[in-house]
Design a protein around this motif. Structure first.
Motif, mmCIF file in Angstrom:
data_model
loop_
_atom_site.group_PDB
_atom_site.id
_atom_site.type_symbol
_atom_site.label_atom_id
_atom_site.label_comp_id
_atom_site.label_asym_id
_atom_site.label_seq_id
_atom_site.Cartn_x
_atom_site.Cartn_y
_atom_site.Cartn_z
ATOM 1 N N ILE A 175 0.808 -1.129 0.066
ATOM 2 C CA ILE A 175 -0.007 -0.145 0.121
ATOM 3 C C ILE A 175 0.791 1.221 -0.011
ATOM 4 O O ILE A 175 0.602 2.332 -0.800
ATOM 5 N N GLY A 176 1.915 1.188 0.818
ATOM 6 C CA GLY A 176 2.935 2.092 0.817
ATOM 7 C C GLY A 176 3.429 2.896 -0.551
ATOM 8 O O GLY A 176 3.656 3.889 -1.007
ATOM 9 N N ARG A 177 3.796 1.478 -1.289
ATOM 10 C CA ARG A 177 4.414 1.986 -2.647
ATOM 11 C C ARG A 177 3.312 2.794 -3.397
ATOM 12 O O ARG A 177 3.606 3.459 -4.468
ATOM 13 N N LEU A 178 2.031 2.154 -3.479
ATOM 14 C CA LEU A 178 0.969 2.963 -4.317
ATOM 15 C C LEU A 178 0.763 4.348 -3.756
ATOM 16 O O LEU A 178 0.597 5.082 -4.667
ATOM 17 N N PHE A 179 1.014 4.558 -2.584
ATOM 18 C CA PHE A 179 0.693 5.957 -2.018
ATOM 19 C C PHE A 179 1.849 6.948 -1.849
ATOM 20 O O PHE A 179 1.723 7.964 -1.844
ATOM 21 N N LYS A 180 3.257 6.344 -2.045
ATOM 22 C CA LYS A 180 4.408 7.126 -1.925
ATOM 23 C C LYS A 180 4.548 8.259 -3.027
ATOM 24 O O LYS A 180 4.725 9.369 -2.409
ATOM 25 N N SER A 181 4.309 8.064 -4.181
ATOM 26 C CA SER A 181 4.228 9.161 -4.930
ATOM 27 C C SER A 181 3.460 10.323 -4.891
ATOM 28 O O SER A 181 3.810 11.608 -4.926
ATOM 29 N N SER A 182 2.274 9.851 -4.482
ATOM 30 C CA SER A 182 1.100 10.811 -4.065
ATOM 31 C C SER A 182 1.581 11.906 -2.987
ATOM 32 O O SER A 182 1.652 13.276 -3.118
ATOM 33 N N SER A 183 2.360 11.308 -1.833
ATOM 34 C CA SER A 183 2.901 12.051 -0.984
ATOM 35 C C SER A 183 3.982 12.812 -1.141
ATOM 36 O O SER A 183 4.130 14.105 -0.830
ATOM 37 N N THR A 184 4.723 12.375 -2.136
ATOM 38 C CA THR A 184 5.973 13.148 -2.419
ATOM 39 C C THR A 184 5.762 14.182 -3.386
ATOM 40 O O THR A 184 6.369 15.385 -3.083
ATOM 41 N N VAL A 185 4.567 14.077 -4.242
ATOM 42 C CA VAL A 185 4.282 15.426 -4.927
ATOM 43 C C VAL A 185 3.864 16.595 -4.157
ATOM 44 O O VAL A 185 4.386 17.667 -4.510
ATOM 45 N N GLN A 186 3.291 16.322 -3.153
ATOM 46 C CA GLN A 186 2.781 17.382 -2.193
ATOM 47 C C GLN A 186 3.742 17.476 -1.008
ATOM 48 O O GLN A 186 3.403 18.380 -0.203
ATOM 49 N N ASN A 187 4.913 17.068 -1.236
ATOM 50 C CA ASN A 187 5.891 17.425 -0.040
ATOM 51 C C ASN A 187 5.681 17.042 1.167
ATOM 52 O O ASN A 187 5.747 17.856 1.954
ATOM 53 N N ILE A 188 5.072 15.851 1.374
ATOM 54 C CA ILE A 188 4.622 15.581 2.444
ATOM 55 C C ILE A 188 5.373 13.938 3.075
ATOM 56 O O ILE A 188 5.453 13.394 2.192
ATOM 57 N N ALA A 189 5.991 14.128 4.476
ATOM 58 C CA ALA A 189 6.809 12.985 4.682
ATOM 59 C C ALA A 189 5.958 11.697 5.068
ATOM 60 O O ALA A 189 5.077 11.798 5.917
ATOM 61 N N PHE A 190 6.241 10.399 4.335
ATOM 62 C CA PHE A 190 5.277 9.312 4.597
ATOM 63 C C PHE A 190 6.031 8.303 5.079
ATOM 64 O O PHE A 190 7.358 7.953 4.705
ATOM 65 N N SER A 191 5.903 7.788 6.470
ATOM 66 C CA SER A 191 6.492 6.497 6.740
ATOM 67 C C SER A 191 5.445 5.245 7.218
ATOM 68 O O SER A 191 4.423 5.594 7.414
ATOM 69 N N ILE A 192 5.974 4.224 7.243
ATOM 70 C CA ILE A 192 5.544 3.067 7.568
ATOM 71 C C ILE A 192 6.252 2.571 8.797
ATOM 72 O O ILE A 192 7.267 2.316 8.690
#
Length: 566
Positions: free
Chosen positions: A432-449
């Motif tokens: 799920i993180g791989r699917l979501f990671k690009s969207s968070s990167t575009v908006q400059n938001i740090a995403f962690s699992i």
């Protein structure tokens, strides 16, 4: 003449002997009076201590009974088995040295412990009748067959309605043993007093009595404390000066404070808002019945049910104030989940009915619009023809959009059956993180699992993925640039928890009650179907979803799934 000095010497010896004898008798009488008074006072103090401990037990039993009755009434709405007050009585009887516990109305016994002796009904016993009429608590020494017991009794009310009189019989063996020890020690002390004198004797009596009372108090305190420590509800007691005297294990766990940091301290020093109920009772002299209290402890939001009671001495003065706090957080979440499920079911059925009614007319409108677009030419004017084409295209587009909404309604009203399979949670969340990671990167938001305890759970991976991606998308919409979103998982005692946390704008208290309602949305282009579908998927997995939000810190959605590792 020689006999005169001898006679005077004998006389002086006789007088001296009489003086000593009289003085000894006087001292013995004085000591006997003093010892009798001390014995009477010790007996009275001991009875008061047992009575105080019994009242503590009675108050704790009544509050626990109220909670047991409430949980018993609600068991039809929950899949969990809930024991009634009868089971509570049996549990207390198994854990503690008690002769009997009974709840009686005017004509007989409503419920009681096993091997319950033959007890007179309330109407046949003036002592119980007086308690019932005056709505009070009292104690007495009561004969059960040939065995005397120390009986504590008090009127029991539930939701303001009189139910009956609770009767608790405590054994007298310890009481008689302590009195025997006191009498024996007084006799021994009297013998010592005759040999070492009044001053030494008085000091020794004082020390002896102090030690006896201290031991007696410690025994009574240990006896009642053992019962209070086994209660599931938090029990906090303070004396008339506001100094904490009791802080049981459940209270330590609920408030996350070790007992040694609380006992012996004044209530203002502890700085727990919910303990202000004790201060209010001390100031007003009035008990407070069950009321809800919202406690925010280290970011953990708890809903408590608080009630206070008063223990008075023989002069009617306040001796102790007891606070019983019940953690209602899990029960409240369950009630909210049941209410949410009922609302979603009702709204889903309504949506399904409406969808079937309007689907055919909408399809007919779409077909007519398509035919008009292909076959009808109203005029040779190019601009009018262009406008006509745009209108027919709009009709066709909107009918398709309505059909998609109808399809969502039907899917929500009759969700697809789960296709459960053993799923590795760490791999699942990283996918799920791989699917979501690009969207968070575009908006400059740090995403962690973060997966603390990996497990294999029996879930439908596709539907659970849909639910988690929906929560992640909501977090993304609410979080500003340079914010953080975390997807985490860990084991708890009875569940496996998957949570989505963000540092966004949070959700207001008013909207928290509506976010799982169909069609409710705060987004400009939202449909109001996302979170209801998430809730539905979690419920299909026999789980529950809990939301915690702070407008200043962000929002956390916690999904609790039954823990069955595969």
């Amino acid at each position: 003449m020689k006999s005169s000095p001898k006679t005077e010497s004998e006389l002086r010896a006789t007088v001296s002997t009489r003086t000593i004898l009289i003085l000894g008798i006087v001292l013995l009488v004085l000591y006997s009076g003093f010892a009798g008074f001390e014995y009477y006072q010790s007996k009275k103090d001991l009875l008061e201590m047992i009575k105080e401990g019994g009242f503590l037990l009675l108050d704790a039993l009544m509050v626990s009974s109220e909670r047991a009755i409430i949980e018993y009434e609600k068991k039809a709405f929950s899949r969990e088995n809930v024991d009634g007050p009868g089971k509570l009585i049996k549990t207390i009887m198994q854990q503690n040295d008690i002769v009997y516990i009974a709840l009686q109305d005017d004509y007989g016994t409503l419920m009681g412990s096993d091997n319950l002796p033959d007890l007179d009904p309330v109407l046949m016993d003036p002592f119980l009748l007086d308690i019932s009429i005056a709505m009070k608590k009292d104690a007495r020494i009561y004969e059960v067959g040939a065995m005397p017991v120390f009986e504590i009794a008090g009127s029991f009310f539930f939701r303001g309605q009189y139910i009956g009189v609770y009767r608790i019989g405590l054994p007298m063996d310890e009481y008689r043993r302590i009195l025997t020890n006191i009498r024996l020690r007084f006799i021994i002390t009297a013998l010592i007093f005759l040999f070492i004198g009044l001053i030494g004797f008085s000091v020794m009596v004082a020390n002896q009595n102090t030690r006896i009372l201290a031991e007696s108090y410690q025994r009574v305190k240990t006896y009642t404390g053992k019962i209070l420590e086994n209660l599931k509800d938090a029990v906090v007691a303070a004396d008339k000066n506001g100094t904490v005297t009791i802080f049981n294990i459940a209270a330590a766990e609920l408030f996350e404070i070790p007992p040694e940091k609380v006992i012996g301290k004044s209530l203002p020093e502890i700085r727990l808002p919910c303990l202000e109920s004790i201060l209010d009772t001390l100031e007003t002299g009035k008990t407070s019945r069950a009321h809800h209290f919202l406690l925010n402890l280290k970011g953990n939001r708890k809903i408590l049910n608080l009630a206070t009671s008063i223990v008075r001495n023989h002069l009617g003065e306040i001796e102790t104030v007891i606070l019983i706090a019940t953690d209602m957080t899990a029960q409240r979440h369950l009630e909210e989940q049941l209410l949410r499920q009922e609302k979603l079911t009702a709204m889903g059925e309504l949506a399904s009915g409406v969808a079937h009614e309007i689907r055919n007319p909408i399809n007919a409108i779409g077909i007519i619009a398509q035919r008009l677009q292909k076959e009808f030419r109203p005029c040779d004017n190019e601009e009018e023809q262009k406008e006509f084409d745009e209108l027919t295209v709009s009709i066709i587009t909107e009918t398709k959009r309505i059909n998609q909404t109808i399809q969502q309604f039907l899917h929500f009203a009759k969700p697809a059956a789960l296709q459960r399979q053993p799923t590795d949670i760490r791999d699942f969340l990283h996918e799920i993180g791989r699917l979501f990671k690009s969207s968070s990167t575009v908006q400059n938001i740090a995403f962690s699992i973060q997966v603390k305890n990996n497990a294999r759970l029996l879930i439908d991976p596709q539907q659970m993925k849909q639910a988690l991606l929906n929560l992640l998308q909501n977090a993304l919409d609410a979080t500003p640039p340079n914010g953080q979103i975390r997807l985490s998982a860990h084991k708890t005692d009875n569940h496996y928890e998957i949570s989505v946390s963000d540092t966004g704008s949070g959700i207001s208290e008013e909207n928290l009650q509506k976010i799982f309602d169909i069609y409710f949305t705060t987004k400009r282009n939202g449909t109001g179907m996302g979170l209801p579908i998430v809730s539905q998927i979690v419920q299909q997995h026999d789980g529950k979803i809990i939301v915690e939000s702070n407008p200043e810190k962000g929002t956390t959605f916690r999904i609790l799934l039954p823990f069955e590792e595969h």
